[in-house]
Scaffold this active site. Structure first.
Site, PDB file in Angstrom:
ATOM      1  N   TYR A   1       0.840  -1.203   0.000  1.00 39.84           N
ATOM      2  CA  TYR A   1       0.000   0.000   0.000  1.00 39.84           C
ATOM      3  C   TYR A   1       0.871   1.247   0.000  1.00 39.84           C
ATOM      4  O   TYR A   1       2.045   1.211   0.378  1.00 39.84           O
ATOM      5  CB  TYR A   1      -0.933  -0.010   1.210  1.00 39.84           C
ATOM      6  CG  TYR A   1      -2.063   0.985   1.099  1.00 39.84           C
ATOM      7  CD1 TYR A   1      -2.928   0.971   0.006  1.00 39.84           C
ATOM      8  CD2 TYR A   1      -2.264   1.959   2.075  1.00 39.84           C
ATOM      9  CE1 TYR A   1      -3.957   1.886  -0.103  1.00 39.84           C
ATOM     10  CE2 TYR A   1      -3.299   2.876   1.972  1.00 39.84           C
ATOM     11  CZ  TYR A   1      -4.140   2.841   0.877  1.00 39.84           C
ATOM     12  OH  TYR A   1      -5.151   3.755   0.775  1.00 39.84           O
TER      13      TYR A   1
ATOM     14  N   ASN B   1     -18.634  -4.625  -8.885  1.00 40.26           N
ATOM     15  CA  ASN B   1     -19.119  -5.460  -7.780  1.00 40.26           C
ATOM     16  C   ASN B   1     -18.285  -5.277  -6.522  1.00 40.26           C
ATOM     17  O   ASN B   1     -18.497  -5.975  -5.529  1.00 40.26           O
ATOM     18  CB  ASN B   1     -19.139  -6.929  -8.184  1.00 40.26           C
ATOM     19  CG  ASN B   1     -17.786  -7.429  -8.657  1.00 40.26           C
ATOM     20  OD1 ASN B   1     -17.107  -6.756  -9.423  1.00 40.26           O
ATOM     21  ND2 ASN B   1     -17.391  -8.612  -8.218  1.00 40.26           N
ATOM     22  N   SER B   2     -17.343  -4.334  -6.529  1.00 41.91           N
ATOM     23  CA  SER B   2     -16.548  -4.031  -5.340  1.00 41.91           C
ATOM     24  C   SER B   2     -17.359  -3.178  -4.371  1.00 41.91           C
ATOM     25  O   SER B   2     -18.467  -2.723  -4.685  1.00 41.91           O
ATOM     26  CB  SER B   2     -15.283  -3.272  -5.741  1.00 41.91           C
ATOM     27  OG  SER B   2     -15.627  -1.982  -6.247  1.00 41.91           O
TER      28      SER B   2
ATOM     29  N   VAL C   1     -16.631  -0.067  -3.325  1.00 43.80           N
ATOM     30  CA  VAL C   1     -16.786   1.260  -3.920  1.00 43.80           C
ATOM     31  C   VAL C   1     -17.796   1.207  -5.061  1.00 43.80           C
ATOM     32  O   VAL C   1     -18.663   2.081  -5.191  1.00 43.80           O
ATOM     33  CB  VAL C   1     -15.438   1.804  -4.423  1.00 43.80           C
ATOM     34  CG1 VAL C   1     -15.629   3.072  -5.257  1.00 43.80           C
ATOM     35  CG2 VAL C   1     -14.515   2.102  -3.249  1.00 43.80           C
TER      36      VAL C   1
ATOM     37  N   ARG D   1     -15.965  -8.466 -14.045  1.00 45.85           N
ATOM     38  CA  ARG D   1     -15.007  -9.357 -14.709  1.00 45.85           C
ATOM     39  C   ARG D   1     -15.476 -10.802 -14.785  1.00 45.85           C
ATOM     40  O   ARG D   1     -14.759 -11.648 -15.324  1.00 45.85           O
ATOM     41  CB  ARG D   1     -13.651  -9.270 -14.005  1.00 45.85           C
ATOM     42  CG  ARG D   1     -13.008  -7.896 -14.127  1.00 45.85           C
ATOM     43  CD  ARG D   1     -11.583  -7.868 -13.623  1.00 45.85           C
ATOM     44  NE  ARG D   1     -11.493  -7.963 -12.179  1.00 45.85           N
ATOM     45  CZ  ARG D   1     -10.360  -8.063 -11.494  1.00 45.85           C
ATOM     46  NH1 ARG D   1      -9.209  -8.094 -12.145  1.00 45.85           N
ATOM     47  NH2 ARG D   1     -10.353  -8.132 -10.179  1.00 45.85           N
TER      48      ARG D   1
ATOM     49  N   TYR E   1      -8.654   4.665  -9.323  1.00 43.35           N
ATOM     50  CA  TYR E   1      -8.479   4.657  -7.872  1.00 43.35           C
ATOM     51  C   TYR E   1      -7.982   3.306  -7.354  1.00 43.35           C
ATOM     52  O   TYR E   1      -7.888   3.103  -6.141  1.00 43.35           O
ATOM     53  CB  TYR E   1      -9.791   5.033  -7.168  1.00 43.35           C
ATOM     54  CG  TYR E   1     -10.885   3.988  -7.251  1.00 43.35           C
ATOM     55  CD1 TYR E   1     -11.079   3.079  -6.214  1.00 43.35           C
ATOM     56  CD2 TYR E   1     -11.722   3.899  -8.360  1.00 43.35           C
ATOM     57  CE1 TYR E   1     -12.072   2.107  -6.280  1.00 43.35           C
ATOM     58  CE2 TYR E   1     -12.712   2.948  -8.434  1.00 43.35           C
ATOM     59  CZ  TYR E   1     -12.886   2.054  -7.392  1.00 43.35           C
ATOM     60  OH  TYR E   1     -13.878   1.095  -7.468  1.00 43.35           O
ATOM     61  N   GLY E   2      -7.654   2.389  -8.258  1.00 44.21           N
ATOM     62  CA  GLY E   2      -7.182   1.082  -7.819  1.00 44.21           C
ATOM     63  C   GLY E   2      -6.547   0.311  -8.955  1.00 44.21           C
ATOM     64  O   GLY E   2      -6.604   0.726 -10.119  1.00 44.21           O
TER      65      GLY E   2
ATOM     66  N   PHE F   1      -7.069   9.131  -8.055  1.00 45.04           N
ATOM     67  CA  PHE F   1      -7.698   9.566  -6.803  1.00 45.04           C
ATOM     68  C   PHE F   1      -7.270   8.640  -5.677  1.00 45.04           C
ATOM     69  O   PHE F   1      -7.321   7.413  -5.812  1.00 45.04           O
ATOM     70  CB  PHE F   1      -9.223   9.553  -6.909  1.00 45.04           C
ATOM     71  CG  PHE F   1      -9.898   9.904  -5.605  1.00 45.04           C
ATOM     72  CD1 PHE F   1      -9.957  11.222  -5.183  1.00 45.04           C
ATOM     73  CD2 PHE F   1     -10.451   8.913  -4.805  1.00 45.04           C
ATOM     74  CE1 PHE F   1     -10.554  11.544  -3.971  1.00 45.04           C
ATOM     75  CE2 PHE F   1     -11.044   9.235  -3.596  1.00 45.04           C
ATOM     76  CZ  PHE F   1     -11.097  10.553  -3.173  1.00 45.04           C
ATOM     77  N   TRP F   2      -6.866   9.254  -4.559  1.00 43.68           N
ATOM     78  CA  TRP F   2      -6.504   8.515  -3.351  1.00 43.68           C
ATOM     79  C   TRP F   2      -7.183   9.197  -2.171  1.00 43.68           C
ATOM     80  O   TRP F   2      -6.912  10.368  -1.885  1.00 43.68           O
ATOM     81  CB  TRP F   2      -4.981   8.508  -3.181  1.00 43.68           C
ATOM     82  CG  TRP F   2      -4.481   7.630  -2.075  1.00 43.68           C
ATOM     83  CD1 TRP F   2      -5.076   6.522  -1.557  1.00 43.68           C
ATOM     84  CD2 TRP F   2      -3.240   7.777  -1.369  1.00 43.68           C
ATOM     85  NE1 TRP F   2      -4.298   5.974  -0.577  1.00 43.68           N
ATOM     86  CE2 TRP F   2      -3.169   6.716  -0.439  1.00 43.68           C
ATOM     87  CE3 TRP F   2      -2.191   8.697  -1.433  1.00 43.68           C
ATOM     88  CZ2 TRP F   2      -2.089   6.557   0.423  1.00 43.68           C
ATOM     89  CZ3 TRP F   2      -1.119   8.531  -0.582  1.00 43.68           C
ATOM     90  CH2 TRP F   2      -1.075   7.468   0.345  1.00 43.68           C
TER      91      TRP F   2
END
Length: 329
Positions: A53, A151-152, A154, A174, A238-239, A263-264
């Protein structure tokens, strides 16, 4: 009292963390003892355990970046939420524990009677979704937004907040097994990613101009998302669920003026005045408390089961969040 502690980081996240006992602490002025009611395991938490991270706490550390609790005790001469009040815990305070000691001034009172498990996920995913929708494009009711990783955690909040704001969503997943869950959250169009994504999105939306793309995956998925956007639209990443860097072709960047931004949320918290932070969290807490905003929960674990919980959170094919729900407290 138990806390989920790690003294090293490694490639197998559940291998480095364990539940260890601790004595009830003696509080100093300004401190509060809070019994944790629920705390989620986020992808960022897993990456923190593996050392991948972008911001790592000093070791040893207690896992968990967000959660809710109930005030048990206030330190001497301390003003703060009353004993018994449900509160939002400060971000990054090590929430995978039965109890935490935190500055009383940093506790945010939460609506009484709301589901603590849903409130426990307030700090990270809902504000991320809200800011992704508000800060990168001037969206108006009726406008279209496209996202992958839908489907996460966020992703589910993006779908719900977009609907509350009058936006329409194209949600990309996915695997076929994730489609039904996103539709149940209110997704207008839900598609499985693939090389012909732009053509299928155009057909499903009637050729609508899509002003914003939200990318959680990276790699070639970023390029497929960019190809669905209108000219001069923005795509915000963002990921990196793919583990790969974002790829966008010169065709999109140069000839179609698509912009790629990042974006973080941690940076937003560092640079945004506290009143603005509290206003957003209070707004989102109200939506959660009234049932207008929620996310699926797959399973809950006690602090003593931290290894099993982290393994479940790190695994694929989940249908919801993994939460730590201490049996004590």
């Amino acid at each position: 009292m138990l806390k989920a502690q790690y003294t090293e980081r490694g490639p197998v996240p559940q291998a480095v963390i364990q539940a260890v006992p601790f004595d009830r602490p003696v509080l100093a002025p300004g401190q509060a003892l809070v019994a944790v009611l629920a705390a989620p395991i986020n992808p960022s938490d897993v990456l923190t355990l593996t050392g991948q991270y972008g911001m790592l706490p000093p070791l040893p550390a207690v896992g968990g970046s967000e959660g809710v609790g109930r005030v048990v005790e206030l330190g001497p001469d301390t003003q703060g939420p009353a004993v018994g009040q449900t509160v939002l815990l400060p971000a990054g305070c090590g929430t995978w524990a039965t109890h935490v000691v935190v500055p009383a001034a940093r506790l945010l009172p939460l609506p009484a009677g709301a589901d603590p498990k849903q409130l426990a996920m307030l700090t990270v995913n809902p504000p991320t979704a809200s800011l992704l929708l508000s800060d990168f494009a001037d969206l108006q009711p009726g406008d279209w937004v496209i996202q992958n990783g839908a489907n996460s955690g966020v992703g589910s909040y993006v779908v719900q907040l977009a609907k509350l704001r009058g936006f329409k969503t194209v949600s990309i997943v996915r695997r076929e097994s994730a489609v039904a869950g996103v539709k149940a959250q209110g997704g207008d169009v839900v598609l499985v990613d693939g090389d012909d994504l732009a053509e299928r999105v155009k057909a499903a939306t009637g050729g609508a101009a899509i002003k914003l793309g939200i990318d959680a995956v990276g790699g070639k998925a970023t390029m497929r998302l960019a190809a669905t956007l209108a000219e001069s639209a923005a795509i915000v990443n963002y990921g990196a669920l793919s583990g790969e860097p974002c790829i966008v072709s010169p065709r999109e960047l140069v000839f179609r003026d698509v912009t790629l931004k990042g974006f973080w949320l941690a940076r937003w918290f560092r640079t945004t005045p506290q009143p603005k932070q509290l206003a957003l969290l209070t707004e989102l807490a109200g939506l959660i408390a009234t049932g207008k905003l929620s996310t699926p929960i797959q399973a809950t674990y006690d602090v003593s089961q931290i290894k099993e919980a982290v393994a479940a959170a790190a695994a694929g094919e989940r249908q919801g969040k993994i939460l730590i729900v201490p049996t004590e407290g």
